[in-house]
Write a protein that holds these residues in place. Structure first.
Motif, short mmCIF file in Angstrom:
data_model
loop_
_atom_site.label_atom_id
_atom_site.label_comp_id
_atom_site.label_asym_id
_atom_site.label_seq_id
_atom_site.Cartn_x
_atom_site.Cartn_y
_atom_site.Cartn_z
N ASP A 173 2.04 15.15 -12.85
CA ASP A 173 0.92 15.79 -13.57
C ASP A 173 0.83 17.28 -13.23
O ASP A 173 0.65 18.11 -14.12
CB ASP A 173 -0.40 15.10 -13.21
CG ASP A 173 -0.49 13.69 -13.79
OD1 ASP A 173 0.33 13.34 -14.66
OD2 ASP A 173 -1.39 12.94 -13.35
N GLN B 105 0.84 -1.21 0.00
CA GLN B 105 0.00 0.00 0.00
C GLN B 105 0.87 1.25 0.00
O GLN B 105 0.57 2.23 -0.69
CB GLN B 105 -0.93 0.00 1.22
CG GLN B 105 -2.04 -1.03 1.13
CD GLN B 105 -2.87 -1.10 2.41
OE1 GLN B 105 -2.49 -0.57 3.44
NE2 GLN B 105 -4.01 -1.78 2.33
N GLU C 267 2.16 1.77 -3.47
CA GLU C 267 1.10 2.30 -4.34
C GLU C 267 0.88 3.78 -4.09
O GLU C 267 0.74 4.56 -5.03
CB GLU C 267 -0.21 1.54 -4.10
CG GLU C 267 -0.21 0.13 -4.64
CD GLU C 267 -1.47 -0.63 -4.28
OE1 GLU C 267 -2.50 0.01 -3.95
OE2 GLU C 267 -1.43 -1.88 -4.32
N LEU C 268 0.86 4.16 -2.82
CA LEU C 268 0.68 5.58 -2.48
C LEU C 268 1.84 6.42 -3.00
O LEU C 268 1.64 7.54 -3.49
CB LEU C 268 0.54 5.76 -0.97
CG LEU C 268 -0.78 5.32 -0.36
CD1 LEU C 268 -0.72 5.40 1.16
CD2 LEU C 268 -1.92 6.19 -0.89
N GLN C 269 3.04 5.89 -2.90
CA GLN C 269 4.21 6.62 -3.38
C GLN C 269 4.12 6.82 -4.89
O GLN C 269 4.38 7.90 -5.40
CB GLN C 269 5.49 5.88 -3.02
CG GLN C 269 6.75 6.64 -3.37
CD GLN C 269 8.00 5.93 -2.89
OE1 GLN C 269 7.96 4.84 -2.36
NE2 GLN C 269 9.13 6.57 -3.10
N VAL C 270 3.74 5.76 -5.62
CA VAL C 270 3.60 5.86 -7.07
C VAL C 270 2.52 6.89 -7.43
O VAL C 270 2.74 7.74 -8.29
CB VAL C 270 3.26 4.48 -7.68
CG1 VAL C 270 2.81 4.61 -9.12
CG2 VAL C 270 4.48 3.54 -7.58
N LYS C 271 1.37 6.82 -6.74
CA LYS C 271 0.29 7.78 -7.01
C LYS C 271 0.74 9.21 -6.71
O LYS C 271 0.44 10.14 -7.46
CB LYS C 271 -0.95 7.44 -6.19
CG LYS C 271 -1.67 6.20 -6.68
CD LYS C 271 -2.87 5.88 -5.81
CE LYS C 271 -3.56 4.59 -6.28
NZ LYS C 271 -4.66 4.21 -5.40
N SER C 272 1.48 9.37 -5.63
CA SER C 272 1.98 10.69 -5.25
C SER C 272 2.93 11.22 -6.31
O SER C 272 2.86 12.39 -6.70
CB SER C 272 2.67 10.60 -3.88
OG SER C 272 3.24 11.84 -3.54
N GLU C 273 3.83 10.35 -6.78
CA GLU C 273 4.78 10.78 -7.81
C GLU C 273 4.05 11.11 -9.11
O GLU C 273 4.40 12.09 -9.79
CB GLU C 273 5.82 9.68 -8.04
CG GLU C 273 6.80 9.54 -6.90
CD GLU C 273 7.71 8.32 -7.01
OE1 GLU C 273 7.56 7.54 -7.98
OE2 GLU C 273 8.56 8.15 -6.12
N GLU C 274 3.03 10.32 -9.45
CA GLU C 274 2.25 10.61 -10.66
C GLU C 274 1.53 11.95 -10.54
O GLU C 274 1.52 12.74 -11.48
CB GLU C 274 1.23 9.49 -10.91
CG GLU C 274 1.85 8.19 -11.38
CD GLU C 274 0.85 7.05 -11.45
OE1 GLU C 274 -0.30 7.21 -10.99
OE2 GLU C 274 1.25 5.98 -11.96
N LYS C 275 0.94 12.19 -9.38
CA LYS C 275 0.22 13.46 -9.17
C LYS C 275 1.20 14.64 -9.24
O LYS C 275 0.90 15.66 -9.86
CB LYS C 275 -0.51 13.44 -7.84
CG LYS C 275 -1.37 14.67 -7.63
CD LYS C 275 -2.24 14.56 -6.41
CE LYS C 275 -3.12 15.80 -6.31
NZ LYS C 275 -4.12 15.70 -5.30
#
Length: 118
Positions: free
Chosen positions: A50, A36, A39-47
């Protein structure tokens, strides 16, 4: 004595099985937690990516608009200087002032976007 040894062996086996079971549960929970977290780190990096890309695009548009305005003002200024007309020279000075103001506004906008991106 044999009964006590058997009971002790059974207790030891039960304790060992319980410890092993708890250890497996802990390992499973740790694995789930780290998955988890990843996943949060990947989402944070993607955001963040962006958001950075949006700021870059906005900065490009602002820069293009500024460069267009600057080119127009510079062309107007050249025409005014070429005319040698006093009235037109006063207007040219006003255009220079406008250009300086535009540059200051543009630099402020860039700094604001850098602050927002950080």
């Amino acid at each position: 004595d044999e009964l006590n040894e058997t009971l002790a062996d059974e207790r030891a086996t039960t304790l060992a099985n319980t410890q092993f079971s708890v250890s497996q549960e802990i390992t499973a929970k740790e694995t789930e937690f780290f998955n988890q977290l990843s996943e949060l780190q990947v989402k944070s990096e993607e955001k963040l990516h962006d958001t950075s890309m949006k700021h870059i695009e906005e900065l490009k548009k602002t820069t293009e608009a500024f460069e267009t305005q600057l080119s127009l003002k510079e062309a107007e200024l050249k025409q005014l200087y070429d005319s040698h007309n006093r009235e037109k020279l006063e207007i040219a000075e006003k255009h220079e002032e406008d250009i300086r103001k535009m540059q200051v506004c543009h630099l402020r906008k860039i700094n604001e976007m850098k602050i927002e991106a950080a």
